[in-house]
Design a protein around this motif. Structure first.
Motif, PDB file in Angstrom:
ATOM      1  N   THR A 103      26.895   2.683 -41.979  1.00 59.81           N
ATOM      2  CA  THR A 103      27.714   2.554 -40.769  1.00 59.81           C
ATOM      3  C   THR A 103      29.061   1.902 -41.060  1.00 59.81           C
ATOM      4  O   THR A 103      29.904   1.819 -40.190  1.00 59.81           O
ATOM      5  CB  THR A 103      26.982   1.734 -39.693  1.00 59.81           C
ATOM      6  N   GLY A 104      29.246   1.417 -42.300  1.00 53.19           N
ATOM      7  CA  GLY A 104      30.510   0.780 -42.650  1.00 53.19           C
ATOM      8  C   GLY A 104      30.615   0.575 -44.143  1.00 53.19           C
ATOM      9  O   GLY A 104      29.661   0.791 -44.890  1.00 53.19           O
ATOM     10  N   SER A 105      31.802   0.156 -44.560  1.00 55.10           N
ATOM     11  CA  SER A 105      32.019  -0.108 -45.978  1.00 55.10           C
ATOM     12  C   SER A 105      33.022  -1.231 -46.141  1.00 55.10           C
ATOM     13  O   SER A 105      33.829  -1.506 -45.261  1.00 55.10           O
ATOM     14  CB  SER A 105      32.522   1.146 -46.686  1.00 55.10           C
ATOM     15  N   LEU A 106      32.939  -1.877 -47.275  1.00 57.01           N
ATOM     16  CA  LEU A 106      33.836  -2.956 -47.643  1.00 57.01           C
ATOM     17  C   LEU A 106      34.413  -2.573 -49.005  1.00 57.01           C
ATOM     18  O   LEU A 106      33.660  -2.319 -49.941  1.00 57.01           O
ATOM     19  CB  LEU A 106      33.029  -4.252 -47.726  1.00 57.01           C
ATOM     20  N   THR A 107      35.714  -2.483 -49.107  1.00 57.19           N
ATOM     21  CA  THR A 107      36.361  -2.047 -50.339  1.00 57.19           C
ATOM     22  C   THR A 107      37.236  -3.158 -50.892  1.00 57.19           C
ATOM     23  O   THR A 107      38.000  -3.773 -50.152  1.00 57.19           O
ATOM     24  CB  THR A 107      37.236  -0.808 -50.080  1.00 57.19           C
ATOM     25  N   GLU A 108      37.118  -3.400 -52.188  1.00 60.47           N
ATOM     26  CA  GLU A 108      37.950  -4.385 -52.889  1.00 60.47           C
ATOM     27  C   GLU A 108      38.604  -3.675 -54.063  1.00 60.47           C
ATOM     28  O   GLU A 108      37.917  -3.098 -54.901  1.00 60.47           O
ATOM     29  CB  GLU A 108      37.085  -5.532 -53.383  1.00 60.47           C
ATOM     30  N   THR A 109      39.918  -3.672 -54.092  1.00 60.66           N
ATOM     31  CA  THR A 109      40.623  -3.090 -55.226  1.00 60.66           C
ATOM     32  C   THR A 109      41.601  -4.114 -55.764  1.00 60.66           C
ATOM     33  O   THR A 109      42.291  -4.783 -54.998  1.00 60.66           O
ATOM     34  CB  THR A 109      41.395  -1.813 -54.830  1.00 60.66           C
ATOM     35  N   GLY A 110      41.597  -4.249 -57.056  1.00 62.16           N
ATOM     36  CA  GLY A 110      42.492  -5.209 -57.688  1.00 62.16           C
ATOM     37  C   GLY A 110      42.551  -4.964 -59.175  1.00 62.16           C
ATOM     38  O   GLY A 110      41.815  -4.141 -59.711  1.00 62.16           O
ATOM     39  N   PRO A 111      43.415  -5.705 -59.855  1.00 58.74           N
ATOM     40  CA  PRO A 111      43.558  -5.502 -61.297  1.00 58.74           C
ATOM     41  C   PRO A 111      42.317  -5.933 -62.080  1.00 58.74           C
ATOM     42  O   PRO A 111      42.014  -5.380 -63.123  1.00 58.74           O
ATOM     43  CB  PRO A 111      44.764  -6.361 -61.659  1.00 58.74           C
ATOM     44  N   ASP A 112      41.587  -6.911 -61.567  1.00 56.25           N
ATOM     45  CA  ASP A 112      40.421  -7.429 -62.279  1.00 56.25           C
ATOM     46  C   ASP A 112      39.109  -6.794 -61.835  1.00 56.25           C
ATOM     47  O   ASP A 112      38.199  -6.631 -62.631  1.00 56.25           O
ATOM     48  CB  ASP A 112      40.314  -8.948 -62.083  1.00 56.25           C
ATOM     49  N   ASP A 113      39.015  -6.468 -60.558  1.00 48.80           N
ATOM     50  CA  ASP A 113      37.734  -6.035 -60.019  1.00 48.80           C
ATOM     51  C   ASP A 113      37.959  -5.031 -58.891  1.00 48.80           C
ATOM     52  O   ASP A 113      38.764  -5.270 -58.008  1.00 48.80           O
ATOM     53  CB  ASP A 113      36.989  -7.260 -59.488  1.00 48.80           C
ATOM     54  N   SER A 114      37.248  -3.912 -58.939  1.00 50.81           N
ATOM     55  CA  SER A 114      37.282  -2.918 -57.868  1.00 50.81           C
ATOM     56  C   SER A 114      35.855  -2.495 -57.573  1.00 50.81           C
ATOM     57  O   SER A 114      35.078  -2.254 -58.492  1.00 50.81           O
ATOM     58  CB  SER A 114      38.098  -1.694 -58.280  1.00 50.81           C
ATOM     59  N   PHE A 115      35.516  -2.442 -56.288  1.00 47.20           N
ATOM     60  CA  PHE A 115      34.176  -2.020 -55.903  1.00 47.20           C
ATOM     61  C   PHE A 115      34.159  -1.603 -54.445  1.00 47.20           C
ATOM     62  O   PHE A 115      35.084  -1.899 -53.689  1.00 47.20           O
ATOM     63  CB  PHE A 115      33.146  -3.134 -56.142  1.00 47.20           C
ATOM     64  N   VAL A 116      33.090  -0.907 -54.082  1.00 48.41           N
ATOM     65  CA  VAL A 116      32.866  -0.499 -52.704  1.00 48.41           C
ATOM     66  C   VAL A 116      31.438  -0.894 -52.335  1.00 48.41           C
ATOM     67  O   VAL A 116      30.504  -0.635 -53.088  1.00 48.41           O
ATOM     68  CB  VAL A 116      33.048   1.022 -52.510  1.00 48.41           C
ATOM     69  N   VAL A 117      31.276  -1.536 -51.182  1.00 47.52           N
ATOM     70  CA  VAL A 117      29.962  -1.895 -50.657  1.00 47.52           C
ATOM     71  C   VAL A 117      29.714  -1.024 -49.429  1.00 47.52           C
ATOM     72  O   VAL A 117      30.491  -1.045 -48.480  1.00 47.52           O
ATOM     73  CB  VAL A 117      29.904  -3.385 -50.243  1.00 47.52           C
ATOM     74  N   CYS A 118      28.633  -0.243 -49.467  1.00 50.08           N
ATOM     75  CA  CYS A 118      28.234   0.572 -48.316  1.00 50.08           C
ATOM     76  C   CYS A 118      27.136  -0.207 -47.593  1.00 50.08           C
ATOM     77  O   CYS A 118      26.201  -0.700 -48.226  1.00 50.08           O
ATOM     78  CB  CYS A 118      27.692   1.923 -48.780  1.00 50.08           C
ATOM     79  N   PHE A 119      27.246  -0.327 -46.274  1.00 50.69           N
ATOM     80  CA  PHE A 119      26.272  -1.132 -45.539  1.00 50.69           C
ATOM     81  C   PHE A 119      25.918  -0.510 -44.201  1.00 50.69           C
ATOM     82  O   PHE A 119      26.558   0.438 -43.739  1.00 50.69           O
ATOM     83  CB  PHE A 119      26.777  -2.559 -45.358  1.00 50.69           C
ATOM     84  N   LYS A 120      24.896  -1.076 -43.588  1.00 55.20           N
ATOM     85  CA  LYS A 120      24.489  -0.709 -42.228  1.00 55.20           C
ATOM     86  C   LYS A 120      24.222  -2.010 -41.472  1.00 55.20           C
ATOM     87  O   LYS A 120      24.200  -3.093 -42.056  1.00 55.20           O
ATOM     88  CB  LYS A 120      23.226   0.147 -42.252  1.00 55.20           C
ATOM     89  N   GLU A 121      24.007  -1.901 -40.171  1.00 56.27           N
ATOM     90  CA  GLU A 121      23.664  -3.078 -39.386  1.00 56.27           C
ATOM     91  C   GLU A 121      22.300  -3.559 -39.840  1.00 56.27           C
ATOM     92  O   GLU A 121      21.402  -2.769 -40.133  1.00 56.27           O
ATOM     93  CB  GLU A 121      23.646  -2.757 -37.881  1.00 56.27           C
ATOM     94  N   ASN A 122      22.137  -4.869 -39.903  1.00 55.57           N
ATOM     95  CA  ASN A 122      20.878  -5.470 -40.337  1.00 55.57           C
ATOM     96  C   ASN A 122      19.914  -5.518 -39.170  1.00 55.57           C
ATOM     97  O   ASN A 122      20.124  -6.266 -38.215  1.00 55.57           O
ATOM     98  CB  ASN A 122      21.127  -6.874 -40.886  1.00 55.57           C
ATOM     99  N   ASP A 123      18.823  -4.751 -39.231  1.00 55.31           N
ATOM    100  CA  ASP A 123      17.842  -4.754 -38.148  1.00 55.31           C
ATOM    101  C   ASP A 123      16.703  -5.741 -38.426  1.00 55.31           C
ATOM    102  O   ASP A 123      15.752  -5.806 -37.652  1.00 55.31           O
ATOM    103  CB  ASP A 123      17.307  -3.344 -37.886  1.00 55.31           C
ATOM    104  N   GLU A 124      16.809  -6.539 -39.503  1.00 57.79           N
ATOM    105  CA  GLU A 124      15.792  -7.533 -39.820  1.00 57.79           C
ATOM    106  C   GLU A 124      16.176  -8.935 -39.351  1.00 57.79           C
ATOM    107  O   GLU A 124      15.377  -9.868 -39.468  1.00 57.79           O
ATOM    108  CB  GLU A 124      15.571  -7.597 -41.337  1.00 57.79           C
TER     109      GLU A 124
END
Length: 131
Positions: free
Chosen positions: A106-127
């Motif tokens: 349902t969403g994503s968090l993206t970090e781009t930079g010279p040292d570290d780049s990544f994408v986190v895919c997530f959903k709402e926490n139903d727990e």
């Protein structure tokens, strides 16, 4: 003969002590401003952002904004753990490519930079626990 009237305006003369004091005040202000600029450029970064440490199955809370997200890792039962990580793509730089094949995202968090780049895919926490 007529006298020339005195000119209006300020006729300020400073003593050497006043000149020294004013220069010291100016130098102090320059040092303070330079220190603030150096601290903002080279100072410590926000250590609270734990986005890079997230793994699949972890839950987190966004302590930043929607445009500048910062994750704080929490137990999934915590009432503040709003999201659950479905995928962590350490080589990702574009969220639409990284998360398009992850069901339930349902969403994503993206970090781009010279040292570290990544994408986190997530959903709402139903727990998470009730608030």
């Amino acid at each position: 003969m007529s006298q020339v009237p005195p000119q209006s305006g300020l006729n300020v003369s400073y003593t050497p002590a006043q000149i020294r004091r004013n220069r010291l005040i100016l130098l102090g202000l320059v040092v303070v401003v330079a220190g603030l600029v150096a601290f903002s450029a080279f100072g410590p970064r926000d250590a609270k952002d734990q986005s890079a440490a997230l793994k699949v199955g972890d839950c987190f809370e966004n302590i930043g904004t929607n445009k500048a997200a910062k994750a704080r890792k929490l137990d999934c039962a915590d009432p503040h753990a709003d999201y659950k990580v479905l995928k962590m793509d350490k080589n990702g730089i574009v969220d639409t490519f990284s998360c398009s094949d992850v069901p339930g995202t349902t969403g994503s968090l993206t970090e781009t930079g010279p040292d570290d780049s990544f994408v986190v895919c997530f959903k709402e926490n139903d727990e998470k626990g009730g608030r």
